[in-house]
Design an enzyme around this catalytic site. Structure first.
Site, PDB file in Angstrom:
ATOM      1  N   ARG A 115       0.869  -1.170   0.000  1.00 13.11           N
ATOM      2  CA  ARG A 115       0.000   0.000   0.000  1.00 13.11           C
ATOM      3  C   ARG A 115       0.908   1.223   0.000  1.00 13.11           C
ATOM      4  O   ARG A 115       2.130   1.083   0.064  1.00 13.11           O
ATOM      5  CB  ARG A 115      -0.937  -0.024   1.213  1.00 13.11           C
ATOM      6  CG  ARG A 115      -0.236   0.133   2.539  1.00 13.11           C
ATOM      7  CD  ARG A 115      -1.223   0.025   3.708  1.00 13.11           C
ATOM      8  NE  ARG A 115      -0.613   0.560   4.917  1.00 13.11           N
ATOM      9  CZ  ARG A 115      -1.101   0.365   6.141  1.00 13.11           C
ATOM     10  NH1 ARG A 115      -2.191  -0.335   6.324  1.00 13.11           N
ATOM     11  NH2 ARG A 115      -0.510   0.888   7.182  1.00 13.11           N
ATOM     12  N   ASN A 153      -5.092   7.721   4.716  1.00 16.19           N
ATOM     13  CA  ASN A 153      -4.710   6.996   5.924  1.00 16.19           C
ATOM     14  C   ASN A 153      -3.262   7.317   6.235  1.00 16.19           C
ATOM     15  O   ASN A 153      -2.381   7.086   5.394  1.00 16.19           O
ATOM     16  CB  ASN A 153      -4.865   5.480   5.708  1.00 16.19           C
ATOM     17  CG  ASN A 153      -4.634   4.714   6.989  1.00 16.19           C
ATOM     18  OD1 ASN A 153      -5.384   4.864   7.950  1.00 16.19           O
ATOM     19  ND2 ASN A 153      -3.585   3.908   7.028  1.00 16.19           N
ATOM     20  N   GLU A 154      -3.047   7.884   7.392  1.00 12.90           N
ATOM     21  CA  GLU A 154      -1.680   8.161   7.859  1.00 12.90           C
ATOM     22  C   GLU A 154      -0.783   8.733   6.755  1.00 12.90           C
ATOM     23  O   GLU A 154       0.180   8.109   6.323  1.00 12.90           O
ATOM     24  CB  GLU A 154      -1.059   6.903   8.455  1.00 12.90           C
ATOM     25  CG  GLU A 154      -1.741   6.483   9.733  1.00 12.90           C
ATOM     26  CD  GLU A 154      -1.083   5.290  10.392  1.00 12.90           C
ATOM     27  OE1 GLU A 154      -0.338   4.561   9.717  1.00 12.90           O
ATOM     28  OE2 GLU A 154      -1.313   5.084  11.591  1.00 12.90           O
ATOM     29  N   GLU A 307      -6.960   5.106  16.132  1.00 13.41           N
ATOM     30  CA  GLU A 307      -6.509   3.707  16.085  1.00 13.41           C
ATOM     31  C   GLU A 307      -5.624   3.399  17.271  1.00 13.41           C
ATOM     32  O   GLU A 307      -4.771   4.213  17.645  1.00 13.41           O
ATOM     33  CB  GLU A 307      -5.635   3.452  14.850  1.00 13.41           C
ATOM     34  CG  GLU A 307      -6.337   3.361  13.553  1.00 13.41           C
ATOM     35  CD  GLU A 307      -5.338   3.062  12.415  1.00 13.41           C
ATOM     36  OE1 GLU A 307      -4.272   2.463  12.665  1.00 13.41           O
ATOM     37  OE2 GLU A 307      -5.636   3.468  11.286  1.00 13.41           O
ATOM     38  N   GLU A 355      -2.180  -8.021   6.963  1.00 15.17           N
ATOM     39  CA  GLU A 355      -2.202  -7.747   8.400  1.00 15.17           C
ATOM     40  C   GLU A 355      -2.857  -8.886   9.197  1.00 15.17           C
ATOM     41  O   GLU A 355      -3.479  -8.642  10.226  1.00 15.17           O
ATOM     42  CB  GLU A 355      -2.851  -6.389   8.658  1.00 15.17           C
ATOM     43  CG  GLU A 355      -2.093  -5.276   7.927  1.00 15.17           C
ATOM     44  CD  GLU A 355      -2.372  -3.876   8.441  1.00 15.17           C
ATOM     45  OE1 GLU A 355      -1.830  -3.505   9.488  1.00 15.17           O
ATOM     46  OE2 GLU A 355      -3.129  -3.164   7.772  1.00 15.17           O
ATOM     47  N   HIS A 358      -1.960  -9.036  12.923  1.00 10.13           N
ATOM     48  CA  HIS A 358      -2.152  -7.829  13.732  1.00 10.13           C
ATOM     49  C   HIS A 358      -3.395  -8.014  14.597  1.00 10.13           C
ATOM     50  O   HIS A 358      -4.450  -8.402  14.105  1.00 10.13           O
ATOM     51  CB  HIS A 358      -2.334  -6.631  12.797  1.00 10.13           C
ATOM     52  CG  HIS A 358      -2.276  -5.322  13.504  1.00 10.13           C
ATOM     53  ND1 HIS A 358      -3.275  -4.892  14.347  1.00 10.13           N
ATOM     54  CD2 HIS A 358      -1.333  -4.371  13.518  1.00 10.13           C
ATOM     55  CE1 HIS A 358      -2.950  -3.721  14.839  1.00 10.13           C
ATOM     56  NE2 HIS A 358      -1.767  -3.379  14.357  1.00 10.13           N
TER      57      HIS A 358
HETATM   58  C1  GAL Z   1      -1.782   1.915  11.185  1.00  2.54           C
HETATM   59  C2  GAL Z   1      -2.583   1.897   9.903  1.00  2.54           C
HETATM   60  C3  GAL Z   1      -3.568   0.766   9.876  1.00  2.54           C
HETATM   61  C4  GAL Z   1      -2.926  -0.515  10.265  1.00  2.54           C
HETATM   62  C5  GAL Z   1      -2.276  -0.306  11.592  1.00  2.54           C
HETATM   63  C6  GAL Z   1      -1.583  -1.506  12.095  1.00  2.54           C
HETATM   64  O1  GAL Z   1      -0.589   2.607  11.109  1.00  2.54           O
HETATM   65  O2  GAL Z   1      -3.285   3.100   9.776  1.00  2.54           O
HETATM   66  O3  GAL Z   1      -4.092   0.656   8.590  1.00  2.54           O
HETATM   67  O4  GAL Z   1      -2.005  -0.899   9.298  1.00  2.54           O
HETATM   68  O5  GAL Z   1      -1.307   0.687  11.496  1.00  2.54           O
HETATM   69  O6  GAL Z   1      -0.908  -1.219  13.288  1.00  2.54           O
END
Ligand code: GAL
Length: 661
Positions: A115, A153-154, A307, A355, A358
């Site tokens: 991504r 996103n970020e 998040e 992910e 995660h």
């Molecule tokens: C953030 C991101 C998410 C996901 C998450 C995992 O930095 O915005 O999409 O990847 O990390 O920790």
């Protein structure tokens, strides 16, 4: 009129997270509905990475699946934080526009398969991003489920390609006005770097030896502005069709790519993502560091934790499984510091894809699991805190934070590779947090008059305006602690002449740094008061300041290491080495006492965190988090919102939210 407060729409604080239902099918969606109700989820972030589904080929949109999910969530009482999917362009886009793929400083062009693989300055990418944002806003802009727009996103992906070079030149022309001014600012008189046409100016790509410091610093500034411009374009496309608040999730606090102060001004509500890098007390301190920075970026207004994780993050060296109870403690750590809720990445743990490992609110093991039980308990806790919505936090201590100073320590050829921007920043926050003080971050050029104590831990670069502002702060009665290697360069990375730091600050501190003497990696020095320092030392002259501790060894023996200067009605302190943690903590504790800063809730033992949220009408709440393994009696019994009863003590590892008076 933009509805700025999401909590008005939700009727309380937010609880939920990223929801990626396109990874699953109907029976799972049904279970999601039921489990979200059980966990008291009221906000779900949709569509963050859904570009390939939403626009399967250029200009052909398929919203049917998203329509169905939004209706389902809405029927289930879950509001939507709708993302624009621009952090992950689909394969067709990169195939059609290979020139929009990101290029690294060494010239490697990245390929599709992850991504964030685009150049934000590539015109094809920018127009595709505007189009999809606009299409989404047109379709969902006034949907009753929609509470918030989540652009991208970020943000934070940089690129060194020819599009970036062209945009960099446009930015440089606007900043410097002429090539002569650019040559002067970058000091190109040395190493035969003088530019005679704009086409010669490049991004700081891979070079044989040190890159030009001014070029590197300006490249960071350029990208920070370019990123904000890309966000603002999407925001404008959205606002044509929607009156809902618009934000993007900022990645804090070690993000090197953003000018967070400038970016935050463009957000209707500041939102941020947080993944702690430690467990236990260190993890809690990290939560507080993120949360205080987020609140400060919001300039005291409510903000939102977008998040966090429930346990491990997949990243190699950072595999930190949260401890039992951390989901609630960390969520309340953010809410205590002004967050209008607690959201997670992501609702359901992926069974495939990038992910998979995660952690999530609903783990692979399903609802009969420790993590889901803790999530449900946290959802109930957040639901019990609705009356906190809109209340804010105030601090009488501040730590100075300036992205220019951060980028100044990213250039080649610094006086030591051990000068680090974030370690002293986090160290200052940690010492204040340990002492129970509530901390703001602020910019050195902002008004500091509301703070009793200000710490400048890391300002290698300081503008004339910043130095003058700090001088004024001390003169007007403030207490300022300035740490080693401050104010060595101005905003062009030109060394300050005649001694460091910058003139007005030298005067207010009553010192002059004549020479820097970085310490060897294994070197630890002892000062005359018995404290110890590492990393740095300086040959310092007191010019009005009193010496509180002096160096004891080598050529610096007898010369000042820690000084205090009474100036105007305030005090300027200077410490010219990196003190050991305990010594630094003692110094900060002393300064807090002298400045008359009290903890928010006095009388609590070490390891119990307490922050107060204030409502405009005078109501207040004390959020208490017990990081110790002992029960802690409360200073006085009070009504506790999580249990709805009168509380007398705080259980081991437990939390309480007390109605104050
Ligand atoms: C953030 C991101 C998410 C996901 C998450 C995992 O930095 O915005 O999409 O990847 O990390 O920790």
């Amino acid at each position: 009129m933009t509805a700025r407060r999401i909590t008005d729409r939700l009727g309380g604080l937010a609880f939920g997270g990223d929801y990626n239902p396109e990874q699953w099918d109907e029976p799972v969606w049904k279970e999601d509905d039921e489990l979200m109700r059980r966990a008291r989820v009221n906000l779900a972030t949709l569509g963050v990475f859904s570009w390939a589904l939403l626009e399967p080929e250029q200009g052909r949109y398929d919203f049917s699946w998203l329509d169905a999910h939004i209706e389902r969530l809405h029927a289930n009482g879950v509001a939507v934080d709708l993302a624009t999917p621009t952090a992950s362009p689909p394969p067709w886009f990169t195939l059609a526009h290979p020139e929009a793929l990101a290029v690294r400083a060494d010239g490697t062009r990245l390929v599709h398969g992850s991504r964030d693989t685009y150049c934000l300055a590539a015109p094809a990418y920018r127009s595709a991003a505007r189009r999809i944002a606009s299409a989404l806003a047109e379709r969902y802009g006034d949907h009753p489920a929609l509470a918030l727009w989540h652009v991208h996103n970020e943000y934070g992906t940089l690129c060194w390609c020819d599009h970036a070079a062209a945009a960099f030149r446009v930015w440089l022309r606007a900043r410097h006005g002429s090539l002569d001014a650019l040559n002067e600012a970058w000091g190109t008189a040395f190493w035969s770097q003088r530019y005679s046409s704009w086409e010669q100016v490049l991004p700081p790509r891979a070079t044989q030896w040190h890159k030009n410091p001014g070029q590197t610093l300006d490249f960071h500034r350029f990208w920070a502005d370019e990123i904000i411009a890309a966000y603002c374009e999407q925001r404008a496309a959205i606002r044509e069709h929607s009156d809902r608040p618009v934000t993007t999730n900022l990645m804090l606090p070690y993000c090197l790519r953003l000018n967070l102060w400038a970016f935050a001004r463009e957000l209707d509500v500041v939102t941020s993502d947080q993944y702690p890098d430690a467990n236990g007390l260190d993890g809690a301190a990290h939560v507080a560091f993120y949360a205080d920075r987020s609140r400060s970026l919001a300039d005291g207004r409510p903000w939102l934790l977008m998040e966090q994780g429930t346990s491990t993050v997949y990243d190699g060296d950072q595999v930190i499984g949260k401890e039992p109870g951390d989901v609630l403690r960390h969520s309340l750590g953010h809410i205590a510091r002004g967050s209008e809720g607690a959201l997670f990445f992501q609702w359901r743990q992926s069974r495939a894809g990038a992910e998979t490992w995660h952690s999530a609110m609903l783990p692979h093991a399903g609802p009969d699991s420790r993590i889901f039980r803790e999530v449900t308990q946290t959802g109930e806790a957040v639901a019990a805190l609705g009356e906190l919505a809109g209340s804010t936090v105030t601090a009488s201590v501040a730590v100075l934070d300036d992205p220019d100073a951060m980028w100044a320590l990213e250039v080649d050829g610094l006086p030591s590779s051990r000068l680090d921007y974030h370690a002293p920043l986090a160290g200052a926050h940690r010492a204040l947090w340990d002492a129970g003080a509530t901390v703001d971050f602020t910019h050195p050029e902002h008004d500091l008059s509301r703070y009793r104590l200000v710490i400048a831990p890391s300002l290698f670069l300081m503008s004339d305006k910043g130095a003058e502002n700090l001088r004024r702060y001390i003169a007007g009665g403030g207490t300022l602690l300035v740490q080693h290697a401050t104010g060595y360069v101005d905003e062009r990375m030109h060394a300050r002449l005649g001694g460091y730091p910058a003139g007005p600050l030298r005067e207010a501190l009553g010192i002059r740094v004549e020479e820097h003497r970085p310490l060897r990696t294994d070197e630890r020095i002892t000062l005359s008061d018995g404290s110890h320092g590492t990393v740095w030392s300086e040959s310092l002259r007191a010019e009005g300041a009193e010496t509180l501790a002096a160096y004891t060894h080598g050529m610096l023996a007898g010369s000042p290491a820690l000084t205090r200067h009474r100036f105007g009605t305030g005090q300027g302190w200077y410490v010219s080495t990196r003190l050991d943690e305990a010594d630094y903590g003692a110094l900060v504790g002393h300064l807090l006492k002298e400045a008359g800063v009290e903890p928010d809730v006095p009388g609590l033992p070490a390891g119990v965190e307490a922050v107060t949220r204030h409502a405009a009408d005078g109501r207040r709440w004390h959020v208490l988090i017990n990081h110790t393994e002992d029960a802690v009696p409360l200073p006085e019994p009070a009504h506790e919102l999580l249990t709805g009863t009168t509380a007398h003590e705080l259980p081991p590892g437990g939390c309480a939210v007390l109605r104050g008076h």
